[in-house]
Each structure stands twice: as C-alpha cells, then as structure tokens.
Motif scaffolding. Structure first.
Motif, short mmCIF file in Angstrom:
data_model
loop_
_atom_site.label_atom_id
_atom_site.label_comp_id
_atom_site.label_asym_id
_atom_site.label_seq_id
_atom_site.Cartn_x
_atom_site.Cartn_y
_atom_site.Cartn_z
N MET A 258 -45.25 -21.28 5.70
CA MET A 258 -45.54 -21.01 7.10
C MET A 258 -46.95 -21.43 7.50
SD MET A 258 -47.00 -18.72 9.44
CE MET A 258 -47.13 -17.13 8.67
N PRO A 259 -48.00 -21.24 6.67
CA PRO A 259 -49.32 -21.73 7.07
C PRO A 259 -49.36 -23.24 7.28
CG PRO A 259 -49.52 -20.14 5.30
CD PRO A 259 -48.07 -20.45 5.44
N VAL A 260 -48.58 -24.00 6.50
CA VAL A 260 -48.57 -25.45 6.65
C VAL A 260 -47.95 -25.83 8.00
CG1 VAL A 260 -47.80 -27.62 5.63
CG2 VAL A 260 -48.40 -25.69 4.16
N LEU B 275 -49.25 -20.61 33.02
CA LEU B 275 -50.55 -20.07 33.43
C LEU B 275 -51.67 -21.07 33.13
CD1 LEU B 275 -52.15 -17.68 34.55
CD2 LEU B 275 -52.27 -16.77 32.22
N SER B 276 -51.60 -21.73 31.98
CA SER B 276 -52.61 -22.71 31.63
C SER B 276 -52.58 -23.91 32.58
CB SER B 276 -52.42 -23.20 30.19
OG SER B 276 -52.50 -22.11 29.29
N ASN B 277 -51.40 -24.29 33.00
CA ASN B 277 -51.27 -25.40 33.94
C ASN B 277 -51.89 -25.05 35.29
OD1 ASN B 277 -50.42 -27.94 34.89
ND2 ASN B 277 -48.58 -27.03 35.78
N ARG B 278 -51.69 -23.81 35.72
CA ARG B 278 -52.26 -23.39 37.00
C ARG B 278 -53.79 -23.31 36.91
NH1 ARG B 278 -49.92 -24.29 41.33
NH2 ARG B 278 -51.16 -22.64 42.30
N LEU B 279 -54.30 -22.93 35.76
CA LEU B 279 -55.76 -22.82 35.58
C LEU B 279 -56.41 -24.14 35.21
CD1 LEU B 279 -55.94 -19.41 33.64
CD2 LEU B 279 -56.31 -19.82 36.09
N GLY B 280 -55.59 -25.18 34.99
CA GLY B 280 -56.15 -26.48 34.64
C GLY B 280 -56.55 -26.60 33.19
N ILE B 281 -56.00 -25.75 32.34
CA ILE B 281 -56.32 -25.79 30.91
C ILE B 281 -55.19 -26.56 30.22
CG2 ILE B 281 -56.83 -24.43 28.85
CD1 ILE B 281 -57.63 -22.14 30.67
N GLU B 282 -55.47 -27.79 29.84
CA GLU B 282 -54.42 -28.64 29.29
C GLU B 282 -53.99 -28.20 27.89
OE1 GLU B 282 -55.65 -32.65 29.39
OE2 GLU B 282 -55.78 -32.75 31.58
N VAL B 283 -54.91 -27.59 27.14
CA VAL B 283 -54.57 -27.24 25.77
C VAL B 283 -53.49 -26.18 25.72
CG1 VAL B 283 -56.29 -25.41 25.52
CG2 VAL B 283 -55.58 -26.72 23.52
N GLY B 284 -53.37 -25.39 26.77
CA GLY B 284 -52.33 -24.37 26.78
C GLY B 284 -50.94 -24.95 26.84
N LEU B 285 -50.82 -26.18 27.30
CA LEU B 285 -49.50 -26.82 27.36
C LEU B 285 -48.96 -27.12 25.98
CD1 LEU B 285 -50.21 -29.31 30.30
CD2 LEU B 285 -49.17 -27.03 30.43
N SER B 286 -49.81 -27.17 24.97
CA SER B 286 -49.36 -27.48 23.61
C SER B 286 -48.83 -26.28 22.86
CB SER B 286 -50.52 -28.10 22.81
OG SER B 286 -50.99 -29.27 23.44
N ALA C 265 -48.99 -27.52 13.84
CA ALA C 265 -49.12 -27.23 15.26
C ALA C 265 -50.57 -27.34 15.71
CB ALA C 265 -48.58 -25.83 15.55
N PHE C 266 -51.51 -27.00 14.84
CA PHE C 266 -52.92 -27.14 15.18
C PHE C 266 -53.31 -28.58 15.44
CE2 PHE C 266 -54.34 -23.05 12.80
CZ PHE C 266 -53.80 -22.29 13.83
N ARG C 267 -52.56 -29.56 14.90
CA ARG C 267 -52.87 -30.97 15.14
C ARG C 267 -52.75 -31.32 16.62
NH1 ARG C 267 -52.28 -34.68 10.79
NH2 ARG C 267 -51.42 -36.17 12.27
#
Length: 535
Positions: A347-349, A409-420, A354-356
């Motif tokens: 699971m950590p792998v 919520l990330s899309n509305r706030l303009g935070i692109e990293v939340g889309l991942s 996903a962190f990539r």
C-alpha cells in the motif's frame, strides 16, 4: 535449501544482470544518463548543373561501406525529379531523372552520421580484384617499366611497394626523368594520379582501388568540405589504406569513406557544366535516440524485441510500472532492517505512485484529509454493527464522494493540485481506513497513529526515489537492474537478525551491568561493633 545454494543463485542472477547492462552500455551504446548527448555529423552533397534540352539524368555515388561510422538518416531533395536508389557489392548510387528542366538545377543529398562502436569498425570487405593495366605507348611504357623496377628494388612487400610508388609519383622537388615523363601522361590532379597508381599496380598483379572520403571536423557551423582520394591496397590478407599525397599508411580516425565503387562521384548525361560541393557540420544529439536509430540501421530485431518498440503511451506506462519494484524494495529495507510499521505490504508503494501526480506535500495533505474523514465515518458506522463487506463498501462510497468534493472545491478555489486527488487508489484508501480503525480499537490510538505515520514515511521516501529522473531512465533502459534487486531480496529473505529500531528499544540490555558489591562478612561486622553494642 542451504544458504550456499541461495548465495550462488543470487550471485548468478547479479552476474547475468551486470553482463546484460555492460553489453548494452559498451556495445549498444545505451546512455546511463537521461539527458546524455553524443556527437553527430551532417554531411551534405550539393549538385549544381545547367540542364540540357530534353531529358536529364544525374547519378551520384552514395555512402555504403563506412568503416568507423554509421549512417543514421538520409534525406534527398530533388524537386520534380524521379529518384531511384541502387546498391551492389561495390557501393550505392542514386539516379535522378527529369523529362524537362529549365534554369540552373540544384539537387541535395544529406546524411546524418555518428561514430560507430569499436567492434563495428571493421575494414573494407571488397574482393581483391586486379584492375585494368594502363595502355601506354612509347616512351611512357618504358618509363613506367623502369619506375616499377626501381620501386621493386626499394620495397619488401606489397604495401611497401605501393607506398614507394606513391612517394615517387607524388614527391616534390627534383623529379626523375621517368616521373617527369609519366606526369605528362596522368597530370597533376589527385584523382588522375590515384587512378594511374592503381593501373600501375595492376601491371604487377597487385589489387588496389581508389576510394573517396571526407575528413570530418569538430566545427559546429557548416563548413565546406573537400572530397579527397585515398588508395587501398590488398596485401594478400587485408586491405591497407594509403594517403596518395604523403604515402602514409593507415586510415585516419576522422575519415568518412564516401564511395569505394571505383566510379566517378558524379556523372550527368551529356556532361553539362556542373559542380559537386560538400559541407559538414557537427551537432549534439540525444544519445538515447541516436542509439535506438543506430540499432534500427544495424539490426532492427534488437529494437523490435525491446521496450523501445512499444508505442509511446505504453512506454510511459512501463516507465511507471518498472519503478514499482524500486518502491517495494525500499519498503523491504525499511520494514525488515529498520522496523518501520506500515499498513499493508504494498500500500505505501501505491500511495507513492499517487504522489507522482500530486507532489509530496499536497499528496500527504490529501492523504491525511481523506483518511481522517474516513476514520470519523468508520467510527460512526461501527455503532450500526454492520458486517465487514457492507462496511467496506460504504467506506469506499464515502471515500469516492470525498475525493469528488475535494476536487470540486479545489477547482473553485483555483488550486489545481486538488484535482489530482482522484488518482489516489480508492480501494487501498478504503482498506487503510478499515485497518487503521481496527488497530485503533484493538491496540490503541498510539499504535494506529504510529503505523499511519510509518506508512506515510515509507510512501514519501519511495516517492522521492521513484521520481528521480536518472533512476527512472536507468531502470527503463536497463530493466536488468531489477534482477539485482531480485537477488538482494532473496538474500534479505533469510535475514532474521535485529532490526534497527529494536536496537534502540533494547539498548538497555546491551549495557554492562553494574558490579554487585557483596555484603560484609559476619565476623567483620562483630569486630567493628561499638563497645556499647557488645555490652
């Protein structure tokens, strides 16, 4: 199975892996670095001529046998001309033809070449055929015979005979009467003199031929190159290269052999006014693309049965999949040697993968948010006394809804990293929430939190290593590297010693115990008693 058998097996696997990697590096020239570059040269032939009325046919000799170099790519520029390439045992040529042409005509041939490997720098492999002797009338025939007799007396074998002949015909200063007379016959042109030497050698049954070549430069700009002639003489075993200007033996390391067919480099039907010009430029190219192209030219099967033959999308997928064993090996070291506790084996792998897409800090934040909210829901569902499978299904549904909510919520706030966040393995997240809640109930909050932190530590370290570009390139180009990890995993599979954290936990047992002072003897106690006590 004994340890000796295991050690021999691991050693054999490592030896095979390093042998394959060394072959790819030293022979196939696969680079070890992702952005490595190699020198390539671009050689261009420019044909310029005035066409005659009616049809015109132009024939240009092309590089075929190029010892020391490999032709990676060829381009032809001949507008409105038909093009026909022909190859034979002596060389290659291209024939351009056109029915009508007006004005000055320009035709181009461009070749991209790279220096060949050491094992591929074989010499010319032409059959040692003897050419046609020259047809000389008197007094040229007598002069040639006298010159050849003098050369024979000053030579010991075929090569020295040819070198002495070249020296006598090409020397400057005071010339002998024979050389002066023959110079009137063949002239002072390098091409004519080289062809005349080949004819003279044929009178003594010595195989020889004229080759054309260009000495490459290290200049980056386009420079006009001079096509020169060279002589190759067969000594009965192999071809020897001679410089017709200096009589030096040996092939210069920067000589690119253009043609050895024995035909004129350029021939135009009707022999109109024409010119053949050459330019050379040096460039830097991607080493990986160059090595791949070199293999396609030499042996296409070496590329067809490799990861390089896959479509680009599949190659990108395998660039990621081949890094999974790297992360698993890091987890093996941290669990079996360091002693870090994690939830699940791999699971950590998967979290590291996903962190990539989310980057490390944002990925850890998203992981904490999703798992934290999932634990709250899990504790509430426990009061409903649901069975395991329905409970896991409910947690999975809520995890997906939470991921969707975070993305919106990330899309509305303009935070692109939340889309991942949607790239996180949803099933693994649901299982993590379930196992963490069970550990919370059975072993306490401290143990559950420690294992959760250990999972994040392993995932973060695996992400750092798996996202390192040089290592990603090395594993993709040299997948044999995974065999080395396989052998190390076999060796670590028999390790049953202490882990690093156990050395800290039980460090008190490793200390030397304090010396035990024996109690005093009874007689000593009596003797040291006070008089009042004795009374």
């Amino acid at each position: 199975m004994s340890k000796r058998h295991l050690y021999l097996l691991a050693f054999a696997i490592v030896a095979v892996a390093f042998a394959a990697m060394y072959y790819k590096w030293s022979v196939l020239k696969f680079p070890l670095q992702p952005n490595a570059q190699v020198q390539v040269w671009t050689v261009q032939a420019h044909v310029e001529f005035q066409p005659r009325k009616g049809a015109n046919t132009v024939t240009l000799q092309l590089p075929a046998n190029t010892p020391g170099y490999t032709v990676l790519d060829e381009r032809f520029v001949a507008r409105n001309y038909s093009q026909l390439e022909e190859a034979n045992s002596d060389g290659r040529e291209v024939q351009w033809a056109i029915r009508r042409a007006l004005g000055e005509q320009d035709l181009y041939y461009r070749a991209t070449i790279v220096r060949a490997d050491d094992h591929q720098q074989a010499g010319l492999d032409f059959d040692p055929l003897i050419g046609e002797p020259p047809v000389l009338e008197e007094p040229y025939a007598t002069a040639a015979q006298t010159l050849l007799d003098q050369v024979r007396d000053r030579s010991s074998n075929t090569v020295t005979f040819a070198r002495e002949l070249v020296r006598r015909l090409g020397e400057s200063g005071e010339l002998s009467e024979e050389v002066k007379l023959l110079a009137e016959r063949y002239g002072q042109d390098d091409v004519a003199r080289s062809e005349f030497i080949v004819q003279l050698l044929a009178t003594r049954n010595i195989p020889a031929r004229v080759i054309y070549g260009i000495q490459l430069t290290d200049a980056d700009a386009d420079l006009e190159a001079k096509m020169q002639t060279w002589l190759i003489v067969h000594d009965g075993l192999a071809w020897a290269t001679l410089d017709p200007r200096t009589a030096a033996e040996g092939t210069p390391p920067d000589l690119f052999t253009w043609s050895a067919s024995g035909k004129p480099l350029l021939s135009i039907e009707g022999e109109p006014p024409s010119a053949l010009m050459f330019t050379v430029s040096r460039n830097l190219a991607d080493a990986m693309a160059t090595a791949e192209r070199r293999l396609e030219v030499q042996d296409a099967n070496l590329v067809r049965y490799s990861l390089l033959s896959l479509p680009l999308q599949a190659q990108e997928t395998y660039r990621i999949l081949l890094m999974v064993p790297i992360g698993a090996f890091i987890m093996l070291l941290l669990r079996n040697l360091v002693g870090i506790k994690t939830y699940g084996t791999f699971m950590p792998v998967l979290i590291a993968l996903a962190f990539r897409e989310t980057a490390l800090v944002a990925g850890i934040s998203l992981f904490v948010v999703v798992v934290g909210f999932g634990l709250l829901v899990r504790f509430y569902l426990e009061r409903l006394r649901l069975l395991l499978v329905p409970r896991l299904t409910a947690i999975l549904i809520l995890v997906v809804l939470l991921m969707a909510a975070v993305s919106v919520l990330s899309n509305r706030l303009g935070i692109e990293v939340g889309l991942s966040v949607a790239l996180f393995p949803m099933v693994i997240m649901a299982m993590t929430i379930e196992r963490m809640s069970v550990a919370w109930d059975e072993r306490g909050a401290g143990t559950a939190i420690r294992e959760g932190i250990g999972t994040l530590i392993v995932a973060a370290l695996a992400y750092v290593v798996m996202s390192w570009p040089p290592l990603e390139h090395l594993v993709f180009v040299y997948p044999e590297t995974l065999l080395v990890l396989f052998a190390l995993a076999l060796l670590l599979g028999r390790y049953s010693g202490y882990r690093l954290n156990e050395l800290f936990r039980f460090r008190a047992l490793a200390r030397e115990p304090d010396p035990i002072v024996p109690p005093p003897a009874a007689s000593d106690a009596t003797d040291t008693a006070t008089p009042d006590a004795k009374a």
